[in-house]
Design an enzyme around this catalytic site. Structure first.
Site, PDB file in Angstrom:
ATOM      1  N   GLU A 199     -11.046  -5.589   4.014  1.00 39.23           N
ATOM      2  CA  GLU A 199     -12.212  -5.125   3.965  1.00 39.23           C
ATOM      3  C   GLU A 199     -12.926  -5.518   5.299  1.00 39.23           C
ATOM      4  OE1 GLU A 199     -10.825  -6.828   1.735  1.00 39.23           O
ATOM      5  OE2 GLU A 199     -10.729  -5.873  -0.221  1.00 39.23           O
ATOM      6  N   ARG A 235       3.262  -9.339   3.281  1.00 44.78           N
ATOM      7  CA  ARG A 235       2.062  -9.160   2.723  1.00 44.78           C
ATOM      8  C   ARG A 235       1.642 -10.680   2.759  1.00 44.78           C
ATOM      9  NH1 ARG A 235      -2.145  -5.907   2.848  1.00 44.78           N
ATOM     10  NH2 ARG A 235      -3.587  -6.350   1.082  1.00 44.78           N
ATOM     11  N   GLY A 265      -3.817 -11.026  11.044  1.00 44.34           N
ATOM     12  CA  GLY A 265      -4.839 -10.188  11.792  1.00 44.34           C
ATOM     13  C   GLY A 265      -4.066  -9.437  13.053  1.00 44.34           C
ATOM     14  N   ASN A 274      -2.697   0.002   2.886  1.00 45.28           N
ATOM     15  CA  ASN A 274      -3.492   1.086   3.924  1.00 45.28           C
ATOM     16  C   ASN A 274      -2.356   1.761   4.650  1.00 45.28           C
ATOM     17  OD1 ASN A 274      -5.135   2.230   5.506  1.00 45.28           O
ATOM     18  ND2 ASN A 274      -5.760   0.296   6.450  1.00 45.28           N
ATOM     19  N   LEU A 324      -3.817   4.257   6.551  1.00 46.28           N
ATOM     20  CA  LEU A 324      -4.604   4.887   7.628  1.00 46.28           C
ATOM     21  C   LEU A 324      -4.666   4.201   8.926  1.00 46.28           C
ATOM     22  CD1 LEU A 324      -7.833   5.724   5.623  1.00 46.28           C
ATOM     23  CD2 LEU A 324      -5.928   7.028   6.207  1.00 46.28           C
ATOM     24  N   GLU A 325      -4.156   2.703   9.001  1.00 46.54           N
ATOM     25  CA  GLU A 325      -4.111   2.093  10.310  1.00 46.54           C
ATOM     26  C   GLU A 325      -2.970   2.376  11.106  1.00 46.54           C
ATOM     27  OE1 GLU A 325      -6.176  -2.374   9.274  1.00 46.54           O
ATOM     28  OE2 GLU A 325      -3.854  -2.031   8.962  1.00 46.54           O
TER      29      GLU A 325
END
Length: 433
Positions: A65, A276, A316, A341, A343-344
């Site tokens: 987020e 993860r 990160g 995700n 989309l990254e």
């Protein structure tokens, strides 16, 4: 009100049950010490001096987020340079990411615990003009108190997954009252709009404005950045690189066969494995070594010699690492986790692979499949075959990569649309986007 009373009693009960664990982790392990006062509502002195300033407060729970919020913070900073921007997170990793990626924030803090006396202390001190909650941060006492102090509130890039919807329904009487305290819901998709309406949001407050993750600056095409990553990881642009992102327990085991299959055909291939939860690194390392596969951790990359599996044990870096991948797989999808995700990697111009279980990202999945930039497989065997096909057919892979970039470009603009709604809330007549 009875539902708030029940909620607060549950909070107190949870706190009492977990106090021994918290004390152990704080005193023995050293966790939670940083920002402990902030969580209890004691703000840093420089923020307390903002009492006469116009403040915009953006809250993002954790890393994902926070990264998504970067484009929104940039837009807000540019449009309202006279306002102080306060950014908050819940997790340590989220705070660390905010320090790296949210340059425009005037202060970064931990979000206060959602007890009435704590959030009242914080909001009474600073009374932000606008509070923006990223995705699905619905804290009952905080939002109720914000309403009391006449702070405008909005949800930006709101998302309600199928699994979250089922969970929220158990608290629908309370949630309906919580949603009444929010002025605007700017949701990611039509499905998210339907879900928030089903939970009790007022229709006139709900908008479908897309996903702000499309507006992130991924530095795609930055040759200098990619060369730096090749150098850091001791890789060559000529080597096939496969990135397995956000993997879970059992998936790493399934991916061993995928790795071996690809490695047989492409001996120079390197796999970057990004679990993860990096606390599982020793478990994963042992699993691969038992299969005769040498693994090197990212934190020990300087010692890398011939190892062709790199275990990403840092926070990160994954989003940047997608930029040097030839192929990307997104985890949480070969098992019934609901995916992560996708989309990254697409934003870096990468064809993305994922398993059958993407129920938490239905709209994103539908989008990449419709644009032909996603490959959904039923199991690890099919994943191996599909990945091998595209490694063997580079010209077709290049076409898919271009299509991925085009898809991202055509869907940008959510951040600006959210700023337009924010402008309405804080009384700006017109917004020049």
């Amino acid at each position: 009100m009875i539902w708030y009373l029940i909620y607060n009693l549950l909070l107190i009960l949870i706190l009492l049950l977990f106090t021994p664990v918290l004390l152990y982790k704080t005193l023995i392990k050293g966790r939670y010490r940083e920002g402990f006062g902030e969580r209890l509502g004691f703000l840093p002195s420089k923020i307390r001096r903002w009492q006469k300033e116009d403040i915009i407060w953006i809250h993002a729970a954790s890393v994902g987020e926070t990264v998504a919020a970067s484009s929104l913070v940039s837009e807000l900073s540019a449009e309202y340079p006279e306002c102080k921007i306060l950014f908050s997170t819940i997790t340590d990793t989220g705070r660390n990411m905010a320090r790296k990626s949210i340059d425009q924030a005037d202060a970064i803090i931990y979000f206060p615990l959602d007890f009435p006396w704590i959030v009242n202390r914080v909001l009474e001190k600073i009374k932000p003009e606008l509070i923006i909650m990223i995705e699905t941060e619905l804290w009952p006492n905080f939002l109720k108190t914000a309403k009391k102090f006449d702070c405008k509130t909005m949800v930006a890039s709101g998302r309600i997954s199928d699994s979250s919807l089922k969970s929220y329904k158990y608290f629908k009487p309370l949630l309906k009252r919580v949603l009444d305290n929010i002025d605007i819901f700017s949701m990611q998709s039509a499905q998210d709009v339907d879900h928030i309406l089903e939970l009790g949001a007022k229709e006139e407050r709900v908008y479908n404005n897309g996903n702000i993750k499309f507006d992130q600056d991924y530095a795609e095409g930055n040759l200098e950045l990619r060369n730096e990553l090749y150098d850091k990881f001791k890789l060559s642009p000529k080597q096939p690189i496969v990135v397995m992102g956000s993997t879970h327990d059992d998936e790493e085991k399934q991916l061993i066969a995928v790795y071996k299959h690809l490695k047989d055909e492409f001996p120079e291939l390197v796999m970057i494995l990004a679990p993860r939860y990096i606390k599982r690194k020793e478990e994963i390392e042992t699993l691969y070594q038992q299969e005769g596969i040498n693994v090197v951790r990212r934190t020990e990359i300087e010692q890398r010699e011939q190892e062709s599996v790199i275990l990403l044990d840092t926070i990160g870096e994954l989003a940047q690492i997608y930029s040097i991948a030839d192929l990307v797989f997104i985890g949480g999808s070969l098992i019934k986790r609901g995916g992560h995700n996708i989309l990254e990697p697409a934003a870096h111009g990468k064809l993305v692979f994922f398993g059958p279980h993407m129920f938490n990202f239905k709209d994103n999945t539908r989008m990449v499949l419709e644009h032909g930039v996603g490959i959904q497989v039923k199991d690890a065997d099919e994943l191996a075959e599909e990945m091998l096909y595209y490694l063997q057919n580079q010209e077709k892979l290049e076409v898919k990569d271009r299509q991925a970039r085009q898809m991202i470009e055509s869907n940008k603009g959510a951040a600006k649309r959210n700023i337009e709604l924010a402008a309405k809330l804080i009384g700006v007549e017109s917004y020049e986007g």
